[in-house]
Design an enzyme around this catalytic site. Structure first.
Site, short mmCIF file in Angstrom:
data_model
loop_
_atom_site.label_atom_id
_atom_site.label_comp_id
_atom_site.label_asym_id
_atom_site.label_seq_id
_atom_site.Cartn_x
_atom_site.Cartn_y
_atom_site.Cartn_z
N CYS A 189 0.87 -1.42 -0.06
CA CYS A 189 -0.04 0.01 0.15
C CYS A 189 1.07 1.36 -0.18
CB CYS A 189 -0.80 0.03 1.06
SG CYS A 189 -1.96 1.49 1.33
N GLY A 190 0.64 2.08 -0.90
CA GLY A 190 1.50 3.14 -1.14
C GLY A 190 0.91 4.58 -0.68
#
Length: 285
Positions: free
Chosen positions: A115-116
């Site tokens: 998850c960025g």
């Protein structure tokens, strides 16, 4: 440089038979990205193509738009107590006149490989104004060509063959030629590495190209495509609702569930010559 893979002995059970082979694992290490000496973010990534990763991340965040906006990228020594180099810290030096990132972009925590966007305060914060418009890009590709891209991407995944644990992003031209492939434990990192390669090669904006990702199409991956000027994004798995909304808002062609000869075209079907073949349907509910 950090290792892309590592070796570990495992206990394997197959039909009741126990063996202890050595397994190859994909490496995952932190990378701190600094801009002009100031820490901006830390992301978990597979070592390799780190300069591309840093450059692509800055394109995605709207900090740079062209290769000449970056004066240099280097690994930072002194990251260990003895002053050694871990190759896990890179510093991007911006060209003269290029504004430094807004302090609001700083992510003072780890960005996980899955998850960025976890540190973003709101959706509005990631709807960065793109420097390029993809809506009028004249790209046209046949559905058969799009359907052939996953096999071409898979055939080029060297590290995946050894580990089975990597995402891939591939950039293709309108003729289906693979221009760049990058692998990483994180989907968003693989895309940033492709975009960073393009920036450093003087290819941004990426007019007339198709970006293929090996997993799902998230909001962030659509944003990265738009920020780099890519007119078409295809994924072998599902898109999210926000990804489709963002693609529609920006005129991006978004293809999901690309498997064999089948696919779902969520937005921009005209680029595949499909808009006139199917009955009109509501795009949002």
């Amino acid at each position: 440089m950090g290792r892309v893979t590592s070796r570990r002995r495992v206990v394997r059970v197959v039909d009741g038979t126990v063996t202890e082979p050595v397994d190859t694992l994909v490496a995952e290490e932190p990378l701190e990205i600094r801009v002009n000496g100031r820490a901006l973010t830390i992301t978990m990534r597979t070592p390799g193509d780190d300069f591309d990763l840093a450059a692509g991340f800055l394109v995605s965040e709207g900090v740079v738009q062209r290769g000449e906006h970056v004066a240099g990228i280097r690994y930072c020594a002194g990251a260990t107590d003895d002053g050694g180099n871990t190759y896990n810290v890179v510093d991007v030096v911006l060209a003269a006149g290029v504004p430094a990132p807004d302090p609001s972009l700083e992510r003072n925590f780890y960005t996980t490989s899955s998850c960025g966007l976890c540190g973003k305060a709101s959706l509005d914060a990631v709807r960065t104004t793109a420097a390029w418009s993809v809506a009028q890009d004249p790209l046209r590709v046949e559905p058969d060509l799009i359907a052939a891209l996953p096999d071409r991407l898979r055939a080029a995944q060297r590290v995946f063959d050894r580990t089975g644990g990597l995402h891939a992003a591939g950039l293709f031209n309108a003729a289906g030629e693979l221009l760049c492939l990058r692998e990483d434990v994180g989907r968003h990192n693989a895309v940033d590495k492709v975009v960073g390669w393009a920036l450093r090669s003087g290819r941004v904006p990426l007019r007339g190209t198709v970006l293929l990702v090996s997993g799902r199409a998230s909001f962030e991956l659509v944003q990265k495509a738009v920020m780099a000027g890519v007119p078409a994004l295809a994924a072998v798995s599902a898109p999210s609702s926000l990804a489709v909304d963002l693609a529609e808002d920006n005129g991006l062609t978004l293809v999901g569930f690309l498997r064999g000869a089948s696919m779902n075209v969520y937005t921009g079907a005209h680029r595949l010559g499909l808009a006139e073949r199917a009955p009109a349907a509501s795009t949002r509910s």
